[in-house]
Design a protein around this motif. Structure first.
Motif, PDB file in Angstrom:
ATOM      1  N   ILE A 153       0.852  -1.182   0.000  1.00  0.00           N
ATOM      2  CA  ILE A 153       0.000   0.000   0.000  1.00  0.00           C
ATOM      3  C   ILE A 153       0.893   1.239   0.000  1.00  0.00           C
ATOM      4  O   ILE A 153       1.466   1.601   1.043  1.00  0.00           O
ATOM      5  CB  ILE A 153      -0.918   0.015   1.226  1.00  0.00           C
ATOM      6  CG1 ILE A 153      -1.724  -1.289   1.287  1.00  0.00           C
ATOM      7  CG2 ILE A 153      -1.848   1.210   1.193  1.00  0.00           C
ATOM      8  CD1 ILE A 153      -2.440  -1.506   2.585  1.00  0.00           C
ATOM      9  N   ALA A 157      -1.259   6.329  -1.853  1.00  0.00           N
ATOM     10  CA  ALA A 157      -2.623   5.808  -2.023  1.00  0.00           C
ATOM     11  C   ALA A 157      -3.430   5.921  -0.730  1.00  0.00           C
ATOM     12  O   ALA A 157      -4.652   5.773  -0.750  1.00  0.00           O
ATOM     13  CB  ALA A 157      -2.579   4.356  -2.487  1.00  0.00           C
ATOM     14  N   MET A 158      -2.774   6.194   0.386  1.00  0.00           N
ATOM     15  CA  MET A 158      -3.464   6.268   1.677  1.00  0.00           C
ATOM     16  C   MET A 158      -4.237   7.580   1.801  1.00  0.00           C
ATOM     17  O   MET A 158      -3.712   8.647   1.490  1.00  0.00           O
ATOM     18  CB  MET A 158      -2.461   6.147   2.822  1.00  0.00           C
ATOM     19  CG  MET A 158      -1.738   4.826   2.874  1.00  0.00           C
ATOM     20  SD  MET A 158      -0.582   4.767   4.287  1.00  0.00           S
ATOM     21  CE  MET A 158       0.228   3.209   3.993  1.00  0.00           C
ATOM     22  N   LYS A 159      -5.490   7.498   2.264  1.00  0.00           N
ATOM     23  CA  LYS A 159      -6.336   8.670   2.410  1.00  0.00           C
ATOM     24  C   LYS A 159      -6.624   9.008   3.873  1.00  0.00           C
ATOM     25  O   LYS A 159      -6.746  10.179   4.229  1.00  0.00           O
ATOM     26  CB  LYS A 159      -7.665   8.453   1.676  1.00  0.00           C
ATOM     27  CG  LYS A 159      -7.497   8.202   0.184  1.00  0.00           C
ATOM     28  CD  LYS A 159      -6.766   9.360  -0.492  1.00  0.00           C
ATOM     29  CE  LYS A 159      -6.565   9.111  -1.984  1.00  0.00           C
ATOM     30  NZ  LYS A 159      -5.790  10.188  -2.631  1.00  0.00           N
ATOM     31  N   TYR A 176      -7.440   3.382   1.956  1.00  0.00           N
ATOM     32  CA  TYR A 176      -6.620   3.735   0.800  1.00  0.00           C
ATOM     33  C   TYR A 176      -7.394   3.468  -0.491  1.00  0.00           C
ATOM     34  O   TYR A 176      -8.405   2.759  -0.507  1.00  0.00           O
ATOM     35  CB  TYR A 176      -5.309   2.950   0.801  1.00  0.00           C
ATOM     36  CG  TYR A 176      -5.480   1.447   0.652  1.00  0.00           C
ATOM     37  CD1 TYR A 176      -5.346   0.828  -0.591  1.00  0.00           C
ATOM     38  CD2 TYR A 176      -5.779   0.635   1.751  1.00  0.00           C
ATOM     39  CE1 TYR A 176      -5.501  -0.546  -0.732  1.00  0.00           C
ATOM     40  CE2 TYR A 176      -5.945  -0.728   1.621  1.00  0.00           C
ATOM     41  CZ  TYR A 176      -5.797  -1.318   0.378  1.00  0.00           C
ATOM     42  OH  TYR A 176      -5.960  -2.675   0.230  1.00  0.00           O
ATOM     43  N   ASP A 178      -7.469   1.889  -4.284  1.00  0.00           N
ATOM     44  CA  ASP A 178      -6.874   0.783  -5.027  1.00  0.00           C
ATOM     45  C   ASP A 178      -7.529   0.737  -6.398  1.00  0.00           C
ATOM     46  O   ASP A 178      -8.526   1.434  -6.649  1.00  0.00           O
ATOM     47  CB  ASP A 178      -7.094  -0.531  -4.267  1.00  0.00           C
ATOM     48  CG  ASP A 178      -6.278  -1.671  -4.834  1.00  0.00           C
ATOM     49  OD1 ASP A 178      -5.044  -1.593  -4.775  1.00  0.00           O
ATOM     50  OD2 ASP A 178      -6.882  -2.643  -5.332  1.00  0.00           O
ATOM     51  N   SER A 182     -12.113   2.059  -3.146  1.00  0.00           N
ATOM     52  CA  SER A 182     -11.650   2.362  -1.796  1.00  0.00           C
ATOM     53  C   SER A 182     -11.616   1.084  -0.958  1.00  0.00           C
ATOM     54  O   SER A 182     -12.566   0.311  -0.948  1.00  0.00           O
ATOM     55  CB  SER A 182     -12.581   3.390  -1.141  1.00  0.00           C
ATOM     56  OG  SER A 182     -12.561   4.604  -1.865  1.00  0.00           O
ATOM     57  N   LYS A 184      -9.613  -0.874   2.797  1.00  0.00           N
ATOM     58  CA  LYS A 184      -8.986  -0.622   4.088  1.00  0.00           C
ATOM     59  C   LYS A 184      -8.194  -1.843   4.532  1.00  0.00           C
ATOM     60  O   LYS A 184      -8.459  -2.967   4.111  1.00  0.00           O
ATOM     61  CB  LYS A 184     -10.024  -0.260   5.145  1.00  0.00           C
ATOM     62  CG  LYS A 184     -11.010  -1.374   5.467  1.00  0.00           C
ATOM     63  CD  LYS A 184     -12.004  -0.911   6.531  1.00  0.00           C
ATOM     64  CE  LYS A 184     -13.005  -2.020   6.872  1.00  0.00           C
ATOM     65  NZ  LYS A 184     -13.966  -1.585   7.921  1.00  0.00           N
ATOM     66  N   PHE A 214       2.916   9.589   6.031  1.00  0.00           N
ATOM     67  CA  PHE A 214       1.524   9.757   5.627  1.00  0.00           C
ATOM     68  C   PHE A 214       1.156  11.245   5.606  1.00  0.00           C
ATOM     69  O   PHE A 214       1.483  12.003   6.517  1.00  0.00           O
ATOM     70  CB  PHE A 214       0.626   9.000   6.609  1.00  0.00           C
ATOM     71  CG  PHE A 214      -0.846   9.170   6.358  1.00  0.00           C
ATOM     72  CD1 PHE A 214      -1.419   8.739   5.170  1.00  0.00           C
ATOM     73  CD2 PHE A 214      -1.663   9.789   7.302  1.00  0.00           C
ATOM     74  CE1 PHE A 214      -2.773   8.890   4.943  1.00  0.00           C
ATOM     75  CE2 PHE A 214      -3.010   9.939   7.075  1.00  0.00           C
ATOM     76  CZ  PHE A 214      -3.576   9.497   5.892  1.00  0.00           C
TER      77      PHE A 214
END
Length: 235
Positions: A153, A157-159, A176, A178, A182, A184, A214
């Protein structure tokens, strides 16, 4: 078998007119009084219940101790001879000399087998998950977090990271994007890594590195500690 030694054979020896030789000839043709049950060989207990006799076939001949033991059997149960023969036999067979007062009937034995099968099945399931967990690890690089299943990951791409359970349960959730939409994943420090100080708190270090790289939203509980809030205000 105990009743054959201590009751049945002594009675037969005392009621007939035998010599040691004629008794031996007679006894060689006798069979242990087992019966054929639905699931194998069985014998009747003192209460008349049918009890399974494992690893035994019908037609089992009398043991040698009974064949050669006429002198100890001829007085019936009036002497200690039958018990001596029984002790000799159990010693040779490596059995307990005292038989069980309450032999297991067929239903009870089957229950034990069912319980054993269930225990083995449960053990296999637990072993599978244990070995799977043992082979899974978390790791982090400067570009991405690798979840226990091996999923990479990227930090880009992490939100959102939900760390509200991190301090109490050692678990955080990463949301995140993908190719499939979306998703997790978890950072489970209690299972992977641990927080032992003597080991350098590897899970805490890993999660700290994730937070350092992050750039999105971090969800966490606000402190209700008035001392902490006052200290922040003074700063």
């Amino acid at each position: 078998m105990n009743r054959l030694f201590t009751e049945q054979a002594p009675q037969m020896a005392s009621e007939g007119e035998y010599t040691a030789e004629s008794w031996a000839e007679f006894a060689k043709g006798e069979e242990v009084p087992f019966e054929q049950g639905e699931s194998g060989v069985v014998a009747k207990s003192a209460k008349g219940e049918l009890c399974p006799v494992p690893d035994t076939a019908l037609g089992m001949e009398w043991p040698e101790e009974l064949i050669q033991g006429y002198e100890k059997l001829k007085d019936g149960g009036a002497s200690s001879g039958p018990k001596e023969l029984w002790r000799d036999y159990t010693k040779r067979m490596e059995w307990d000399a005292e038989p069980k007062e309450e032999p297991y009937d067929l239903d009870t034995v089957n229950e034990q087998f069912y319980f054993s099968y269930g225990s083995v099945a449960l053990f296999v399931v637990v072993l599978f998950f244990f070995l799977r967990t043992l082979s899974r690890t978390m790791r982090v690089t400067d570009e991405a977090y690798f979840a226990p299943g091996g999923k990479e990951i990227p930090f880009t791409a992490m939100k959102r990271i939900d760390k509200r359970k991190w301090d109490t349960k050692g678990v955080a959730v990463i949301y995140y994007d993908d190719a499939g939409g979306s998703k997790k994943t978890k950072v489970d420090g209690m299972i992977y890594g641990q927080f032992k100080k003597e080991d350098g708190e590897p899970a805490e270090k890993l999660f700290s590195k994730i937070l350092e790289n992050f750039k999105g939203e971090v969800v966490e509980y606000e402190s209700d500690d008035p001392v902490s809030e006052e200290a922040e205000a003074s700063v």
